[in-house]
Design a protein around this motif. Structure first.
Motif, PDB file in Angstrom:
ATOM      1  N   ARG A 159      34.415  52.113  48.417  1.00  0.00           N
ATOM      2  CA  ARG A 159      35.536  52.972  48.824  1.00  0.00           C
ATOM      3  C   ARG A 159      36.796  52.533  48.068  1.00  0.00           C
ATOM      4  N   PRO A 160      37.789  53.455  47.925  1.00  0.00           N
ATOM      5  CA  PRO A 160      38.959  53.146  47.101  1.00  0.00           C
ATOM      6  C   PRO A 160      39.676  51.844  47.493  1.00  0.00           C
ATOM      7  N   ALA A 161      39.817  51.566  48.788  1.00  0.00           N
ATOM      8  CA  ALA A 161      40.564  50.373  49.194  1.00  0.00           C
ATOM      9  C   ALA A 161      39.831  49.109  48.752  1.00  0.00           C
ATOM     10  N   GLU A 162      38.509  49.123  48.919  1.00  0.00           N
ATOM     11  CA  GLU A 162      37.719  47.950  48.514  1.00  0.00           C
ATOM     12  C   GLU A 162      37.757  47.793  47.002  1.00  0.00           C
ATOM     13  N   LEU A 163      37.655  48.935  46.316  1.00  0.00           N
ATOM     14  CA  LEU A 163      37.660  48.881  44.856  1.00  0.00           C
ATOM     15  C   LEU A 163      38.957  48.235  44.353  1.00  0.00           C
ATOM     16  N   GLU A 164      40.081  48.648  44.931  1.00  0.00           N
ATOM     17  CA  GLU A 164      41.368  48.103  44.481  1.00  0.00           C
ATOM     18  C   GLU A 164      41.441  46.604  44.738  1.00  0.00           C
ATOM     19  N   GLN A 165      40.919  46.188  45.894  1.00  0.00           N
ATOM     20  CA  GLN A 165      40.967  44.757  46.224  1.00  0.00           C
ATOM     21  C   GLN A 165      40.095  43.940  45.256  1.00  0.00           C
ATOM     22  N   VAL A 166      38.888  44.423  45.022  1.00  0.00           N
ATOM     23  CA  VAL A 166      37.971  43.694  44.127  1.00  0.00           C
ATOM     24  C   VAL A 166      38.537  43.676  42.704  1.00  0.00           C
ATOM     25  N   LYS A 167      39.147  44.796  42.322  1.00  0.00           N
ATOM     26  CA  LYS A 167      39.755  44.890  40.996  1.00  0.00           C
ATOM     27  C   LYS A 167      40.833  43.812  40.832  1.00  0.00           C
TER      28      LYS A 167
END
Ligand code: DC
Length: 228
Positions: free
Chosen positions: A169-177
């Motif tokens: 999901r977008p929020a997880e993607l941003e965090q992992v990024k």
């Protein structure tokens, strides 16, 4: 007639570029031993966190590196297992806590010298596919096959996200990024044996490739260079 390949394979690259999956499959295809050097830095970080060692204290970390028994092996399905003092810590070293702190441990020169010594010993007595950040530049500079595997930050974060959360999901993607970007910066900017391609490494951008395509490409290059 089976094709005979001579010499070790070094695979470097930033976090989430698919190095370990590619290296594991390539090792199994070539009948080589797979060595995940990142797992060794993670194992030491796990131990340091367990013991409450100050990660800024190089002497304490060196002492820990000198006295900790880290052992890598594979199970029957060729899955790599990591042991510390006889304890199976394969899953424990992949937690976000370890991921967030591992660069701090890996940047210490004396820690690296100790782990590199162990890595070179393993490569001297086996035919290895070894993955990490400094394998082609520092650990095995004479390896005849060197690859630098990379992919865009977004793609690497997406793959890592799927690995960790089974979804992206977008929020997880941003965090992992943000996390892998931070780790890449730390790993590339450290003084001793930083993340960078060896001058004679083949650079492969896997953003648009499947794992199988990357493995096939590496295998093709290795066989071509070996005269097949
Ligand atoms: O490949 P990985 O994400 O499991 O690696 C964990 C960390 O260890 C990474 O931040 C960089 C460091 N590392 C290193 O400095 N040198 C290596 N040869 C392998 C890993």
């Amino acid at each position: 007639m089976s094709k005979q390949i001579r010499g070790n394979v070094a695979i470097d690259g930033p976090a989430g570029a698919g190095k370990s999956t590619v290296a594991r499959r390539l090792a199994s295809r070539l009948d080589y031993l797979y060595i995940d050097t990142g797992a060794m830095y993670r194992a030491l970080t796990w131990k340091a966190l367990q013991q409450g060692v100050d990660l800024g204290d190089e002497r304490a970390l060196k002492e820990l590196a000198d006295t900790t028994d880290i052992f890598l092996k594979s199970d029957e399905q060729h899955q790599p297992l990591v042991y510390c003092e006889g304890l199976n810590i394969t899953a424990a070293i992949r937690t976000p806590l370890v991921s967030r702190h591992v660069s701090l441990v890996a940047e210490k020169e004396s820690v690296r010298r100790r782990l590199v010594e162990l890595q070179r010993q393993m490569a001297a007595s086996n035919r290895v596919v070894m993955d990490g950040r400094d394998i082609g530049t520092y650990v095995l500079p004479d390896a005849p096959f060197k690859f630098f595997l990379t992919a865009s930050l977004t793609e690497r974060a997406r793959r890592r996200c799927l690995e960790i959360y089974n979804t992206c999901r977008p929020a997880e993607l941003e965090q992992v990024k943000a996390e892998i970007n931070q780790r890449d910066i730390q790993d590339s900017q450290r003084q001793f044996a930083p993340l960078k391609p060896a001058p004679d490494a083949v650079i492969i951008d896997s953003s648009q490739m499947t794992i199988e395509e990357v493995v096939a490409r590496l295998e093709q290059i290795i066989y071509e260079r070996s005269g097949y």
